[in-house]
Design a protein around this motif. Structure first.
Motif, PDB file in Angstrom:
ATOM      1  N   LYS A   9      -6.575  -5.457  -1.559  1.00 33.19           N
ATOM      2  CA  LYS A   9      -7.686  -4.516  -1.720  1.00 33.19           C
ATOM      3  C   LYS A   9      -8.930  -5.015  -1.003  1.00 33.19           C
ATOM      4  O   LYS A   9      -9.289  -6.189  -1.102  1.00 33.19           O
ATOM      5  N   GLY A  10      -9.563  -4.107  -0.270  1.00 33.77           N
ATOM      6  CA  GLY A  10     -10.757  -4.468   0.474  1.00 33.77           C
ATOM      7  C   GLY A  10     -10.476  -5.044   1.841  1.00 33.77           C
ATOM      8  O   GLY A  10     -11.390  -5.204   2.654  1.00 33.77           O
ATOM      9  N   ARG A  11      -9.224  -5.365   2.127  1.00 32.56           N
ATOM     10  CA  ARG A  11      -8.852  -5.928   3.437  1.00 32.56           C
ATOM     11  C   ARG A  11      -7.910  -5.004   4.208  1.00 32.56           C
ATOM     12  O   ARG A  11      -7.982  -4.942   5.427  1.00 32.56           O
ATOM     13  N   ASP A  39      -3.439  -5.613  -5.509  1.00 29.89           N
ATOM     14  CA  ASP A  39      -4.704  -6.306  -5.730  1.00 29.89           C
ATOM     15  C   ASP A  39      -4.979  -7.348  -4.650  1.00 29.89           C
ATOM     16  O   ASP A  39      -6.125  -7.571  -4.264  1.00 29.89           O
ATOM     17  N   SER A  40      -3.924  -7.959  -4.141  1.00 32.83           N
ATOM     18  CA  SER A  40      -4.082  -9.041  -3.170  1.00 32.83           C
ATOM     19  C   SER A  40      -4.605  -8.568  -1.818  1.00 32.83           C
ATOM     20  O   SER A  40      -5.069  -9.398  -1.020  1.00 32.83           O
ATOM     21  N   THR A  98      -6.093  -1.148   4.862  1.00 36.54           N
ATOM     22  CA  THR A  98      -6.291   0.290   4.715  1.00 36.54           C
ATOM     23  C   THR A  98      -5.082   1.026   5.262  1.00 36.54           C
ATOM     24  O   THR A  98      -4.682   0.807   6.419  1.00 36.54           O
ATOM     25  N   ALA A 130       0.847  -1.191   0.000  1.00 39.47           N
ATOM     26  CA  ALA A 130       0.000   0.000   0.000  1.00 39.47           C
ATOM     27  C   ALA A 130       0.878   1.234   0.000  1.00 39.47           C
ATOM     28  O   ALA A 130       2.017   1.189   0.481  1.00 39.47           O
ATOM     29  N   THR A 170      -4.301   7.101  -2.000  1.00 42.75           N
ATOM     30  CA  THR A 170      -3.799   5.774  -1.647  1.00 42.75           C
ATOM     31  C   THR A 170      -3.959   4.800  -2.799  1.00 42.75           C
ATOM     32  O   THR A 170      -4.827   4.966  -3.659  1.00 42.75           O
ATOM     33  N   ASN A 171      -3.114   3.802  -2.829  1.00 43.14           N
ATOM     34  CA  ASN A 171      -3.288   2.697  -3.761  1.00 43.14           C
ATOM     35  C   ASN A 171      -2.827   1.417  -3.071  1.00 43.14           C
ATOM     36  O   ASN A 171      -2.025   1.452  -2.139  1.00 43.14           O
ATOM     37  N   TYR A 172      -3.360   0.299  -3.536  1.00 41.29           N
ATOM     38  CA  TYR A 172      -3.145  -0.985  -2.881  1.00 41.29           C
ATOM     39  C   TYR A 172      -2.836  -2.074  -3.897  1.00 41.29           C
ATOM     40  O   TYR A 172      -3.302  -2.040  -5.037  1.00 41.29           O
TER      41      TYR A 172
END
Length: 117
Positions: A64-66, A61-62, A68, A49, A57-59
């Motif tokens: 994302k959604g988990r 793919d593995s 922050t 991240a 911010t960017n994350y």
């Protein structure tokens, strides 16, 4: 001299949560790009991240959604909130600061995260 100190790692069961902290000294996190990276045994270090000086911010793919990533300017600290952890998240997590103009960068010492039942 820039120093980054990570904390918050540990052993957690799958599905659990951890919050990593990276406290900076010698520079201000809000004017630099900050990133969380991780390195598992036998694998290359990878970006998890990142947050720009503008707060974008960017994350990976593995995560994302988990995961922050956030920043507390008053404490000169960045965080990585990790939820729904999986065994494949097991790694040493590192904090990195990158100067926006010179490109100079600095690493913390890392903190171990182990996800296991």
């Amino acid at each position: 001299q820039v120093q980054l100190a990570e904390s918050g790692g540990g052993l957690v069961q799958p599905g659990g949560s951890l919050r990593l902290s990276c406290a900076a000294s010698g520079s201000i996190v809000s004017v630099n790009a900050m990133g969380w990276y991780r390195q598992a045994p036998g694998k290359q270090r990878e970006l998890v991240a990142a947050i720009t000086s503008f707060g974008a911010t960017n994350y990976a793919d593995s995560v994302k959604g988990r995961f922050t990533m956030s920043r507390d300017n008053a404490k000169n600290t960045v965080y990585l909130q990790m939820n729904n952890l999986k065994p494949e998240d097991t790694a040493v997590y590192y904090c990195k600061m990158t100067r926006p103009y010179s490109g100079n960068y600095y690493w913390g010492q890392g903190t171990q995260v182990t996800v296991s039942s």
